[in-house]
Design a protein around this motif. Structure first.
Motif, PDB file in Angstrom:
ATOM      1  N   ILE A 256      39.962  13.419  51.095  1.00 37.52           N
ATOM      2  CA  ILE A 256      39.583  14.816  50.829  1.00 37.52           C
ATOM      3  C   ILE A 256      39.234  14.975  49.354  1.00 37.52           C
ATOM      4  O   ILE A 256      38.220  15.581  48.989  1.00 37.52           O
ATOM      5  N   GLU A 260      35.608  15.957  47.675  1.00 34.99           N
ATOM      6  CA  GLU A 260      35.630  17.324  47.150  1.00 34.99           C
ATOM      7  C   GLU A 260      34.380  17.598  46.328  1.00 34.99           C
ATOM      8  O   GLU A 260      33.819  18.700  46.360  1.00 34.99           O
ATOM      9  N   PHE A 325      29.313  23.554  54.290  1.00 32.10           N
ATOM     10  CA  PHE A 325      30.729  23.190  54.311  1.00 32.10           C
ATOM     11  C   PHE A 325      31.595  24.413  54.598  1.00 32.10           C
ATOM     12  O   PHE A 325      32.612  24.326  55.300  1.00 32.10           O
ATOM     13  N   GLU A 326      31.195  25.553  54.055  1.00 35.68           N
ATOM     14  CA  GLU A 326      31.957  26.780  54.300  1.00 35.68           C
ATOM     15  C   GLU A 326      31.889  27.166  55.769  1.00 35.68           C
ATOM     16  O   GLU A 326      32.900  27.540  56.372  1.00 35.68           O
ATOM     17  N   SER A 329      34.038  24.862  57.761  1.00 34.92           N
ATOM     18  CA  SER A 329      35.457  25.156  57.539  1.00 34.92           C
ATOM     19  C   SER A 329      35.893  26.381  58.328  1.00 34.92           C
ATOM     20  O   SER A 329      36.981  26.400  58.928  1.00 34.92           O
ATOM     21  N   ASN A 330      35.040  27.403  58.357  1.00 35.42           N
ATOM     22  CA  ASN A 330      35.390  28.650  59.037  1.00 35.42           C
ATOM     23  C   ASN A 330      35.393  28.495  60.556  1.00 35.42           C
ATOM     24  O   ASN A 330      36.253  29.053  61.248  1.00 35.42           O
ATOM     25  N   GLY A 332      35.242  25.440  62.304  1.00 38.17           N
ATOM     26  CA  GLY A 332      35.972  24.276  62.801  1.00 38.17           C
ATOM     27  C   GLY A 332      35.055  23.185  63.322  1.00 38.17           C
ATOM     28  O   GLY A 332      34.000  23.449  63.904  1.00 38.17           O
ATOM     29  N   ASP A 422      40.487  13.765  60.021  1.00 36.78           N
ATOM     30  CA  ASP A 422      40.454  14.945  59.160  1.00 36.78           C
ATOM     31  C   ASP A 422      39.018  15.471  59.065  1.00 36.78           C
ATOM     32  O   ASP A 422      38.106  14.753  58.663  1.00 36.78           O
ATOM     33  N   TRP A 424      37.591  17.364  56.994  1.00 30.00           N
ATOM     34  CA  TRP A 424      36.998  17.477  55.665  1.00 30.00           C
ATOM     35  C   TRP A 424      36.137  16.265  55.318  1.00 30.00           C
ATOM     36  O   TRP A 424      35.220  16.348  54.497  1.00 30.00           O
ATOM     37  N   ARG A 427      32.140  15.964  55.153  1.00 28.01           N
ATOM     38  CA  ARG A 427      31.309  16.263  53.984  1.00 28.01           C
ATOM     39  C   ARG A 427      30.602  15.003  53.499  1.00 28.01           C
ATOM     40  O   ARG A 427      29.484  15.063  52.972  1.00 28.01           O
TER      41      ARG A 427
END
Length: 579
Positions: A256, A260, A325-326, A329-330, A332, A422, A424, A427
């Motif tokens: 992660i 990032e 990415f947002e 994330s929101n 799933g 995971d 994340w 990305r």
């Protein structure tokens, strides 16, 4: 004296000088004592009976290596110690034990390997590897010695040497015995060189309170990495290790942080993380903290691609990716690695296209639609390999590294998603897609993909490829030969072995090792599938590694020459020939 060798009388030895006896042993009389040693200088095999003996020091006249005649120990570590044989004298007759007094040969070779790594002496490392392999020591055990050394003796942490060593350990099943020796030698030697002059790496202590939740530790770790606080990050990481976090959770926490920011350190950071976690299967549990902590220092001065002009102009890739990415994330992302939910060929061509914003949208919609992140990353790695296949030699030579970095990063993302669920980590797929887009000009004009024209009635011999690669600028001929070989019914196993030798016989640069291992690994992921797309994917990966190796060969080949000397010395062959 059953089994011992009779070496004449003490009086004869005193009067006539050094005497050669069966088994390649030389017997000396010096300072009123008798000594028996292996007659071959351990450096390059010069006959020691042709050397000089003075004040207890035996000097080889070829490279002036010096040895204590009593113990065989050398004053010149680059030469290695010479084996010594026990002697006894009965009634004036000299008897020599044909077996050297070194005792436990396996432990001796392990000690010599560690000494070679510490002193960065290639011949000592090579001889230890040969000795251990000939003694039946598992290659994984040899690899572990190098990994444990490298993660403790390089203050800067995980580097290219350990990456090469792990990569070469991964491909050992593809190679014959000589290839495996060369692979281990290349990896161990590069680890020694990487660590030379660096200084020992001492770990920090974990935090006193190990009752902190894994979720909070993960957050702390990311916060530290964000501000380049590598010492704080190390303490948090070691706290998680001490608390018993398993490899999957540790990989998620660290990956992660590695995703990032965009395409950190040109893709090397994620690739190094992947290799470090792969290396854990070669070392014991007690070494895990050293391996993982070695990854932290690279974040201290890591480049972040969202800060680069090429990622923001003329097309702004940064903002669309952040928005994607947002959304992911929101809403799933499914971690299921089952079905694909998209057409493989369509996605491949989309990734290779020149509409990056469309590519981002297609990837996002596929992931939100339940497509497998693992499958998408596999197609992304294939697209990156296609960039290598179509890389035109009219480009600047240094640009080979650009397409190579994209491919190895894509491979690391693929392997990471297999290792961890995971969300994340997806990305990394988008980072790969962006670099595939940025590499598009390296395929303009695109190198023609070889065709099956001129396929041989009989399968060409794999060794022919090595002859092609003995010359420079053989990228196109080498690729054409591979297609002819494959279309004529040639099997991939001997081809990968020959490609391995094409790599290992060179003084190859770091990225060539990355290319070979990543291509082999990605190829293996496609072997369980059938059909035209999977067949072409396998062909693409073979072409990619062939073209890359051809572009970087031949070299002076000093490194493999050292390994060959070690093997010949071990087998008792003569390297020095008298006229």
């Amino acid at each position: 004296m059953k089994g011992w060798i009779q070496a004449g009388t003490v009086e004869e030895l005193r009067e006539q000088g050094p005497k050669l006896i069966k088994g390649g042993i030389v017997v000396f009389y010096h300072e009123e004592e008798v000594h028996a040693l292996d007659n071959r200088c351990p450096h390059l095999g010069f006959p020691l009976h042709m050397g000089s003996l003075c004040n207890g020091i035996l000097t080889c006249h070829w490279h002036h290596a010096r040895f204590d005649v009593c113990s065989g120990g050398t004053l010149d570590p680059w030469a290695d110690d010479v084996p010594v044989h026990d002697i006894t004298v009965h009634d004036g007759l000299i008897w020599v034990n044909p077996n050297s007094r070194n005792g436990n040969q396996i432990q001796l070779y392990k000690d010599r390997l560690l000494s070679g790594l510490e002193q960065n002496i290639g011949l000592v490392i090579a001889k230890a590897i040969v000795g251990l392999m000939e003694a039946g020591v598992p290659e994984t055990e040899i690899t572990a010695i190098g990994i444990e050394f490298g993660v403790k003796q390089r203050r800067q942490g995980w580097g290219s040497g350990l990456t090469i060593l792990t990569a070469m350990a991964n491909v050992l099943p593809k190679l014959d015995k000589q290839g495996r020796i060369l692979a281990l030698f290349q990896g161990l030697l590069r680890t020694a060189r990487d660590s030379a002059g660096s200084g020992t790496r001492y770990l920090l202590d974990p935090l006193p309170n190990t009752g902190v939740s894994e979720e909070r530790l993960s957050g702390w770790y990311r916060d530290c990495i964000e501000v380049r606080d590598t010492r704080g990050a190390e303490r948090v990481l070691l706290t998680a290790v001490q608390a018993g976090a398993d490899e999957k959770r540790l990989f998620s926490m660290m990956s992660i942080a590695a995703t990032e920011h965009f395409y950190i350190n040109g893709g090397h950071t994620l690739d190094f993380h992947n290799k470090a976690f792969e290396s854990l299967k070669y070392v014991g549990l007690e070494q895990r903290k050293y391996v993982l902590a070695s990854l932290v220092p690279m974040f201290g001065d890591a480049s972040r691609s969202e800060e680069l002009h090429s990622w923001q102009s003329p097309v702004n890739l940064v903002q669309p990716l952040k928005e994607a990415f947002e959304d992911l994330s929101n809403k799933g992302v499914s971690s299921d690695s089952g079905g694909s939910g998209f057409d493989d060929e369509v996605l491949l061509q989309t990734l290779l296209g020149d509409e990056p914003l469309r590519t981002v949208r297609v990837l996002k919609e596929a992931l939100l639609g339940g497509a497998s992140p693992v499958r998408i990353s596999q197609i992304a790695a294939l697209a990156a390999a296609e960039r290598v296949v179509r890389f035109h030699t009219q480009n600047d030579f240094g640009d080979w590294i650009s397409v190579l970095h994209t491919f190895t990063h894509a491979h690391a993302v693929h392997e990471g998603l297999i290792r961890s669920t995971d969300p994340w980590l997806v990305r990394g797929i988008f980072h790969t897609a962006a670099t595939i887009y940025l590499d598009r000009f390296l395929n303009i004009p695109a190198a023609p993909r070889p065709t099956a024209t001129g396929a041989a009635e009989e399968v060409p011999q794999p060794a022919e490829l090595l002859e092609i690669l003995d010359k420079q600028q053989q990228v196109a001929p080498a690729a054409a030969w591979v297609i002819r070989y494959l279309r004529s019914g040639g099997k991939p196993e001997p081809l990968f072995s020959v490609l391995g030798h094409a790599l290992l016989r060179e003084d190859a640069e770091f990225h060539s090792f990355q290319m070979y291992e990543a291509a082999v690994s990605e190829y293996d992921r496609w072997t369980s599938e059938s059909g035209p797309f999977a067949e072409k994917a396998r062909e693409t990966l073979i072409l990619a590694v062939t073209r890359y190796l051809a572009a970087h060969a031949p070299t002076s080949r000093e490194t493999p020459h050292t390994a060959k000397i070690a093997w010949r010395l071990h087998r008792g062959e003569k390297l020095f020939e008298e006229e």
